[in-house]
Design an enzyme around this catalytic site. Structure first.
Site, PDB file in Angstrom:
ATOM      1  N   GLU A 196       0.501  -1.083  -0.346  1.00 58.27           N
ATOM      2  CA  GLU A 196       0.069   0.142   0.307  1.00 58.27           C
ATOM      3  C   GLU A 196       1.026   1.336   0.268  1.00 58.27           C
ATOM      4  OE1 GLU A 196      -3.356   0.135  -0.233  1.00 58.27           O
ATOM      5  OE2 GLU A 196      -2.806  -1.342  -0.892  1.00 58.27           O
ATOM      6  N   TRP A 240       1.687   2.190  -3.449  1.00 64.47           N
ATOM      7  CA  TRP A 240       0.436   2.526  -4.376  1.00 64.47           C
ATOM      8  C   TRP A 240       0.088   4.068  -3.873  1.00 64.47           C
ATOM      9  CZ3 TRP A 240      -2.882   1.469  -8.011  1.00 64.47           C
ATOM     10  CH2 TRP A 240      -3.175  -0.277  -8.170  1.00 64.47           C
ATOM     11  N   TRP A 251     -21.541  12.389 -19.797  1.00 62.09           N
ATOM     12  CA  TRP A 251     -21.772  12.332 -18.106  1.00 62.09           C
ATOM     13  C   TRP A 251     -23.765  13.069 -18.037  1.00 62.09           C
ATOM     14  CZ3 TRP A 251     -19.476   9.382 -15.171  1.00 62.09           C
ATOM     15  CH2 TRP A 251     -17.883   9.632 -15.145  1.00 62.09           C
ATOM     16  N   ASN A 293     -11.166   2.525   3.446  1.00 61.98           N
ATOM     17  CA  ASN A 293     -11.152   3.101   2.076  1.00 61.98           C
ATOM     18  C   ASN A 293     -11.907   1.593   0.613  1.00 61.98           C
ATOM     19  OD1 ASN A 293      -8.101   3.884  -0.254  1.00 61.98           O
ATOM     20  ND2 ASN A 293      -8.780   1.143  -0.361  1.00 61.98           N
ATOM     21  N   TRP A 329     -16.588  12.743 -12.486  1.00 58.12           N
ATOM     22  CA  TRP A 329     -15.702  12.042 -10.849  1.00 58.12           C
ATOM     23  C   TRP A 329     -14.755  13.133  -9.640  1.00 58.12           C
ATOM     24  CZ3 TRP A 329     -10.560  13.052 -11.714  1.00 58.12           C
ATOM     25  CH2 TRP A 329     -10.125  13.856 -13.177  1.00 58.12           C
ATOM     26  N   TRP A 349      -9.952   8.678  -7.636  1.00 63.49           N
ATOM     27  CA  TRP A 349     -11.253   8.353  -8.695  1.00 63.49           C
ATOM     28  C   TRP A 349     -11.243   8.650  -9.569  1.00 63.49           C
ATOM     29  CZ3 TRP A 349     -15.280  10.193  -7.168  1.00 63.49           C
ATOM     30  CH2 TRP A 349     -16.060  10.475  -5.908  1.00 63.49           C
TER      31      TRP A 349
END
Length: 486
Positions: free
Chosen positions: A279, A282, A310, A348, A366, A389
């Site tokens: 992590e 990431w 959208w 998360n 988003w 996102w």
């Protein structure tokens, strides 16, 4: 002796602070300064939750510096102007700082470095925030990575750095200190007291960061691989805001994890520690992407999504407001959004689920969700927020396929089976039987709490709409000149 200006930014700690170490190595008096210039971060001005954290983190840092025989000088205004003024006031001949990686701040720092060098001021920048700076990791073609797994393999092949500088016992003070602003004058705290939940949950500052790490090492990291998915349990580290403000650094986390691995913690423990280190990887990947693709906070990395159909703002305004305030009628989503509002943080897995509902079920861009998280998260980090996102929306690097739509009912049943998380944050449903808790609209009318809203969207029908929109986008890309669909 000429003093050195130590320009503190997102490195609000004394231990393992490379810029501080370098300043001390000069043997000169050190003047720590923090410059408040939020307009230089435009368009991503610090949100309300970040400002709250910054106030308390600066206060904690000031106390730590005082204990080390130093002090923190605060100035508000343009960074270059403030630095030039401090150089004139103190006679300092050198400025040292740790690098930041947001696009606007990179450009600012380049301008400042050039201007200071033109004046004959020595300038040095260091790395305190990352294991590997973005330009040091590339694929075999010399290009930046767009997929996490090969990126992280390349990082691990280099060897994860765990060299940590210890806390300095003292910091040499100058003969005369420049005048400092009063932190209260910056008005970082809210005028209307909405921050009680934040104060109850968090201890900003370097000491708070190490307390959080100690708790995690003692009670969470050995079961992290499974515990991190359960929002009703304390299975995550909650170190993200401390990392964002630099109250603790990634090398310190790697060192702590490697020491734990050397203690013989068993297969499950070793697997969980490795999952936590991944992590951290990431987070590194997020900064790698932001540096190489600086347009991504506003624009999709996958340019096909510039044409995604959208909904229009005038059509989704009510749904967006309901999502923001935890009133969608979807229990797990509402629980997450209320946790965010009250604590400045969200689990998360629930972040992914709430984001999926906004983007794929409600059809809202988003970017709207990214801006809301930016303003309400205490760990609001441009790199990680953008990565998360775009991942959920299916338009970024290493993205979830667009056709992957999280079902919040199934997710709730799997990861909050007993409903502890939902019942805590959505007390209207506290007494609803387990069988209906994750989908209260399926309960007999007599059991549905009147205070809880009906769902804003049909999960099944909206999923089909999202998939149809994806097919429409693929067709548009196929027919457009140069368009292609992998």
């Amino acid at each position: 002796m000429q003093p050195v200006l130590l320009w503190l930014r997102r490195d609000l700690r004394l231990a393992d602070n490379p810029a501080l170490t370098r300043a001390l190595d000069t043997g000169q008096p050190v003047i720590p300064v923090y410059l408040h210039a939020p307009e230089e971060e435009a368009p991503w001005f610090p949100g309300a939750a970040s400002r709250w954290w910054l106030h308390h983190s600066l206060n904690a840092l000031s106390c730590a510096l005082t204990a080390a025989g130093s002090r923190l000088i605060l100035r508000q205004g343009g960074s270059l102007e403030c630095l030039l003024q401090l150089l004139d006031e103190t006679g300092a001949g050198q400025v040292i700082w740790n690098r930041t990686y947001e696009p606007a701040l990179i450009q600012r720092d380049r301008r400042i470095k050039a201007a200071l060098k033109d004046r004959g001021v020595r300038v040095e920048s260091c790395n305190s925030a990352l294991l590997f700076e973005p330009w040091t990791v590339s694929n075999k073609s010399g290009e930046p990575y767009r997929v996490f797994t090969p990126f992280w393999k390349a990082c691990c092949a280099k060897g994860l750095p765990d060299d940590v500088a210890t806390l300095p016992e003292s910091i040499t003070a100058p003969a005369h200190w420049p005048v400092s602003d009063d932190l209260k004058q910056w008005a970082l705290l809210p005028r209307i007291s909405w921050d009680q939940g934040l104060a109850q949950r968090w201890q900003p500052g370097e000491a708070g960061a190490h307390h959080a790490l100690e708790r995690f090492l003692a009670h969470g990291v050995l079961t992290y691989k499974t515990g991190r998915d359960l929002p009703g349990q304390p299975g995550t580290s909650r170190l993200s805001p401390h990392l964002h403000f630099g109250e603790i650094g990634p090398r310190q986390l790697i060192r702590a994890c490697q020491r734990l691995q050397q203690q013989g913690i068993g297969t499950e423990g070793s697997t969980s520690v490795a999952a936590f280190i991944r992590e951290i990887g990431w987070r590194e990947f997020a900064f790698h992407l932001l540096f190489h693709f600086p347009q991504t906070p506003e624009h999709p990395l996958d340019q096909r999504f510039e044409h995604f159909p959208w909904r229009k703002p005038e059509d989704y305004a009510d749904d967006l407001a309901a999502w923001q305030h935890g009133l969608t009628g979807i229990p797990l989503v509402d629980a997450g959004m209320r946790e965010l509002w009250h604590t400045g943080w969200m689990h998360n897995r629930v972040r992914m689920i709430t984001a999926s509902l906004l983007v794929k079920n409600l059809g809202i861009p988003w970017q709207e969700g990214a801006r809301w998280f930016w303003d309400t998260l205490v760990d609001a980090d441009l790199a990680s927020n953008t990565l998360g996102w775009q991942w959920t929306a299916g338009c970024g690097a290493d993205a979830a396929p667009y056709f992957r739509v999280f079902n919040p009912v199934l997710q709730g049943e799997r990861f909050d089976g007993q409903g502890a998380y939902i019942r805590h944050w959505v007390p209207e449903l506290e007494h609803l039987p387990d069988r209906y808790l994750h989908a209260p609209w399926t309960a007999p009318a007599s059991l549905i709490p009147p205070a809880y809203p009906r769902p804003r969207v049909d999960l099944g029908a909206s999923r089909k709409t999202a998939l149809a929109a994806w097919e429409q986008l693929k067709e548009h890309s196929r027919l457009s000149p140069g368009g292609s669909v992998p």
